[in-house]
Design a protein around this motif. Structure first.
Motif, PDB file in Angstrom:
ATOM      1  N   LEU A 123       0.955  -1.315  -0.012  1.00 58.60           N
ATOM      2  CA  LEU A 123      -0.100   0.128  -0.037  1.00 58.60           C
ATOM      3  C   LEU A 123       0.894   1.217  -0.085  1.00 58.60           C
ATOM      4  CD1 LEU A 123      -2.781   1.395   0.342  1.00 58.60           C
ATOM      5  CD2 LEU A 123      -2.552   1.191   2.673  1.00 58.60           C
ATOM      6  N   ASP A 124       0.723   2.140  -0.920  1.00 63.38           N
ATOM      7  CA  ASP A 124       1.559   3.233  -1.151  1.00 63.38           C
ATOM      8  C   ASP A 124       0.787   4.595  -0.849  1.00 63.38           C
ATOM      9  OD1 ASP A 124       3.225   5.504  -2.009  1.00 63.38           O
ATOM     10  OD2 ASP A 124       4.120   4.252  -3.587  1.00 63.38           O
ATOM     11  N   LEU A 125       0.893   5.248   0.234  1.00 60.01           N
ATOM     12  CA  LEU A 125       0.135   6.393   0.668  1.00 60.01           C
ATOM     13  C   LEU A 125       0.798   7.605  -0.027  1.00 60.01           C
ATOM     14  CD1 LEU A 125      -0.406   5.507   4.249  1.00 60.01           C
ATOM     15  CD2 LEU A 125      -1.974   4.826   2.427  1.00 60.01           C
ATOM     16  N   GLY A 126      -0.198   8.262  -0.661  1.00 60.82           N
ATOM     17  CA  GLY A 126       0.460   9.647  -1.387  1.00 60.82           C
ATOM     18  C   GLY A 126       1.442   9.204  -2.489  1.00 60.82           C
ATOM     19  N   CYS A 127       1.314   8.328  -3.413  1.00 63.45           N
ATOM     20  CA  CYS A 127       2.071   7.644  -4.119  1.00 63.45           C
ATOM     21  C   CYS A 127       2.282   8.611  -5.431  1.00 63.45           C
ATOM     22  CB  CYS A 127       1.381   6.292  -4.889  1.00 63.45           C
ATOM     23  SG  CYS A 127      -0.278   6.741  -5.987  1.00 63.45           S
ATOM     24  N   GLY A 128       1.794   9.567  -5.671  1.00 63.88           N
ATOM     25  CA  GLY A 128       2.402  10.544  -6.737  1.00 63.88           C
ATOM     26  C   GLY A 128       2.578   9.827  -8.099  1.00 63.88           C
ATOM     27  N   THR A 129       3.731  10.043  -8.745  1.00 61.61           N
ATOM     28  CA  THR A 129       4.118   9.640  -9.884  1.00 61.61           C
ATOM     29  C   THR A 129       4.832   8.326  -9.742  1.00 61.61           C
ATOM     30  OG1 THR A 129       6.023  10.942 -10.224  1.00 61.61           O
ATOM     31  CG2 THR A 129       3.901  11.701 -11.171  1.00 61.61           C
ATOM     32  N   GLY A 130       4.831   7.946  -8.434  1.00 59.27           N
ATOM     33  CA  GLY A 130       5.771   6.580  -8.070  1.00 59.27           C
ATOM     34  C   GLY A 130       7.055   6.543  -8.222  1.00 59.27           C
TER      35      GLY A 130
ATOM     36  N   GLU B  28      -7.882   7.593  -6.632  1.00 58.16           N
ATOM     37  CA  GLU B  28      -8.152   8.907  -6.478  1.00 58.16           C
ATOM     38  C   GLU B  28      -8.667   9.181  -4.916  1.00 58.16           C
ATOM     39  OE1 GLU B  28      -9.855  12.904  -8.352  1.00 58.16           O
ATOM     40  OE2 GLU B  28      -9.536  11.037  -9.577  1.00 58.16           O
ATOM     41  N   GLY B  29      -8.191   9.919  -4.026  1.00 59.56           N
ATOM     42  CA  GLY B  29      -8.740  10.166  -3.006  1.00 59.56           C
ATOM     43  C   GLY B  29      -7.998  10.584  -1.840  1.00 59.56           C
ATOM     44  N   SER B  30      -8.560  10.568  -0.540  1.00 56.52           N
ATOM     45  CA  SER B  30      -8.020  11.127   0.473  1.00 56.52           C
ATOM     46  C   SER B  30      -7.568   9.680   1.215  1.00 56.52           C
ATOM     47  CB  SER B  30      -8.419  12.024   1.644  1.00 56.52           C
ATOM     48  OG  SER B  30      -8.022  12.006   2.628  1.00 56.52           O
ATOM     49  N   TYR B  31      -6.256   9.276   1.816  1.00 64.25           N
ATOM     50  CA  TYR B  31      -5.994   8.034   2.402  1.00 64.25           C
ATOM     51  C   TYR B  31      -6.651   8.275   4.016  1.00 64.25           C
ATOM     52  CZ  TYR B  31      -1.449  10.776   2.938  1.00 64.25           C
ATOM     53  OH  TYR B  31      -0.718  11.975   2.951  1.00 64.25           O
TER      54      TYR B  31
END
Length: 216
Positions: A47-54, A95-98
């Motif tokens: 699980l990647d929180l705030g993954c952005g462009t990775g 897409e959303g808030s973790y």
């Protein structure tokens, strides 16, 4: 003028990766270091929180190309770019808030977050970490690489300045606005412990960026 979090990052998408790698001290070191700490077992679920462009996934997929990544981010443009970069990888992008999204129970071998959580208070983080701890499998862990305040006074100053700017601009909603309000490392570790993690250790540091490992 303060900008909403997702819109802030999408507006800067074109130069985002160059900015992160060239303007943050030791970013070319801590992204690979963070990736090296994630599970290498085939099919590991992350699980990647705030993954952005990775940016961390650039380094992780060569180590574990069969990993399944669930990435959460507020910025749709960032998620679209991540999908474009890795069309053949096992990605589930949300897409959303973790803070708001469910994570499930005992679903993930590990979780990771890089340069995302320094916008929030300890009070906001504790319920998130409790939810995250529940979502990890029995031996799961969380790798957090982020920017931290160096003193209680610095932490307070950042938070008060955000509140001042919101008041000045007449912003009374609960939306997330882009403004850095990093905790101290000590307060971050407290938040993780309050969230249910049994052990937290510092694995690396570069100026004001630290990598923490929180074990379930």
């Amino acid at each position: 003028m303060l900008e909403k979090m997702g819109a802030f990052f999408d507006a800067r998408l074109d130069g985002y990766e160059d900015h992160q790698l060239c303007n943050i001290d030791s970013a070319r070191v801590f992204y690979p270091f963070t990736a090296s700490l994630l599970p290498t077992a085939p099919g590991a679920e992350i699980l990647d929180l705030g993954c952005g462009t990775g940016l961390e996934l650039n380094e992780y997929f060569p180590l574990n190309p069969s990993a399944g990544i669930t990435g959460i981010d507020l910025a749709p443009g960032m998620l679209a770019e991540l999908k474009r970069k890795f069309p053949d990888m096992n990605l589930k992008l949300i897409e959303g808030s973790y803070f708001d999204l469910p994570f499930g129970e005992a679903c993930f071998d590990a979780a990771v977050s890089v340069e995302s959580l320094h916008h929030f208070t300890q009070e906001e983080k504790v319920p998130l970490y409790r939810k995250l701890c529940t979502a990890l499998k029995e031996d799961g862990y969380f790798i957090l690489t982020d920017y931290f305040s160096l003193s209680d006074e610095e932490e307070t100053m950042h938070r008060m300045e955000l509140l001042r700017l919101k008041a000045e601009e007449g912003l009374s909603d609960d939306e997330f606005y882009h403004y850095d309000t990093p905790l101290t490392v000590e307060h971050e570790i407290e938040a993780l412990a309050k969230g249910g993690f049994s052990h937290v250790e510092i694995l690396g540091s570069w100026a004001q960026t630290y990598t923490l490992k929180a074990t379930k």
